[in-house]
Motif scaffolding. Structure first.
Motif, PDB file in Angstrom:
ATOM      1  N   UNK A   1       0.858  -1.178   0.000  1.00 46.89           N
ATOM      2  CA  UNK A   1       0.000   0.000   0.000  1.00 46.89           C
ATOM      3  C   UNK A   1       0.896   1.229   0.000  1.00 46.89           C
ATOM      4  N   UNK A   2       0.660   2.153  -0.930  1.00 47.21           N
ATOM      5  CA  UNK A   2       1.533   3.322  -1.021  1.00 47.21           C
ATOM      6  C   UNK A   2       0.767   4.521  -1.556  1.00 47.21           C
ATOM      7  N   UNK A   3       1.412   5.671  -1.468  1.00 45.55           N
ATOM      8  CA  UNK A   3       0.852   6.903  -1.993  1.00 45.55           C
ATOM      9  C   UNK A   3       1.984   7.757  -2.539  1.00 45.55           C
ATOM     10  N   UNK A   4       1.717   8.434  -3.651  1.00 47.13           N
ATOM     11  CA  UNK A   4       2.760   9.267  -4.246  1.00 47.13           C
ATOM     12  C   UNK A   4       2.311   9.907  -5.528  1.00 47.13           C
ATOM     13  N   UNK A   5       3.242  10.528  -6.203  1.00 41.69           N
ATOM     14  CA  UNK A   5       2.995  11.160  -7.493  1.00 41.69           C
ATOM     15  C   UNK A   5       3.813  10.431  -8.550  1.00 41.69           C
ATOM     16  N   UNK A   6       3.272  10.207  -9.753  1.00 42.82           N
ATOM     17  CA  UNK A   6       2.028  10.783 -10.282  1.00 42.82           C
ATOM     18  C   UNK A   6       0.802   9.904 -10.126  1.00 42.82           C
TER      19      UNK A   6
END
Length: 202
Positions: free
Chosen positions: A43-48
């Protein structure tokens, strides 16, 4: 009859011995502190790509493969990647490569969207599809054999494609601006980053 009984007893004994040996081997592997759980969820979060969830497979302590999806608030995307971990320990540097793609909304989808006045007028954003390729350097913190946290940063090449709206139904085509009547694309190189964790099992 006695010979048959002896033979049968011997077969049963050998089968039981084999089963016990296999059970002991499974327990040994399971309790081995050096054994890695090969499968996991990331599970992760980031751009783009936004927030993502992926299935992970690690064939060795130094290689991780993942495949899954992500959503940036406007569009869902599919993605796949590879992470290399040259060192084994509580902290390890990492090199990650990832590819992702989000398909632009179809003409039928946009027609339904524009015809439904209860939905937000986001058709201009829905018709934007994109692909990206990212290369990140990072740091992994292996809290346990089954749980690791990571932070990564690097660069991403993004390619956006915006198709023409000429195929919309007649009532909607009349309201198009000159820009919306044409398809166009754009490619950009931009910084990107990601943080998250992986939980392994098996």
């Amino acid at each position: 009859m006695g010979a048959v009984s002896i033979f049968t007893a011997a077969v049963v004994f050998l089968a039981a011995h084999t089963a016990i040996a296999q059970t002991q081997e499974v327990r040994r592997r399971t309790s081995d502190p050096e054994r890695l759980a090969p499968f996991g969820l990331m599970l992760d979060a980031g751009m783009p790509e936004g927030a993502g969830l992926s299935a992970v497979f690690r064939p060795s302590p130094h290689v991780r493969l993942h495949i899954g999806g992500a959503h940036n608030g406007l569009r869902a995307a599919a993605r796949a990647g590879l992470t290399l971990l040259p060192l084994r320990g509580t902290f390890s540097p990492s090199l990650s490569l990832e590819l992702g793609h989000a398909q632009a909304a179809s003409t039928e989808t946009l027609n339904r969207r524009l015809a439904d006045r209860t939905l937000l007028p986001a058709s201009s954003m829905e018709r934007v599809g994109y692909s990206y390729a990212s290369a990140h350097l990072g740091l992994e913190f292996n809290a346990t054999r089954r749980l690791s946290f990571f932070v990564r940063g690097g660069m991403s090449v993004m390619e956006m494609a915006v198709p023409s709206l000429q195929k919309l139904d007649e009532p909607f085509r009349d309201a198009l601006t000159p820009v919306e009547k044409q398809s166009w694309g754009m490619r950009a190189l931009q910084p990107s980053a990601k943080l998250g964790f992986a939980l392994f099992f098996g």
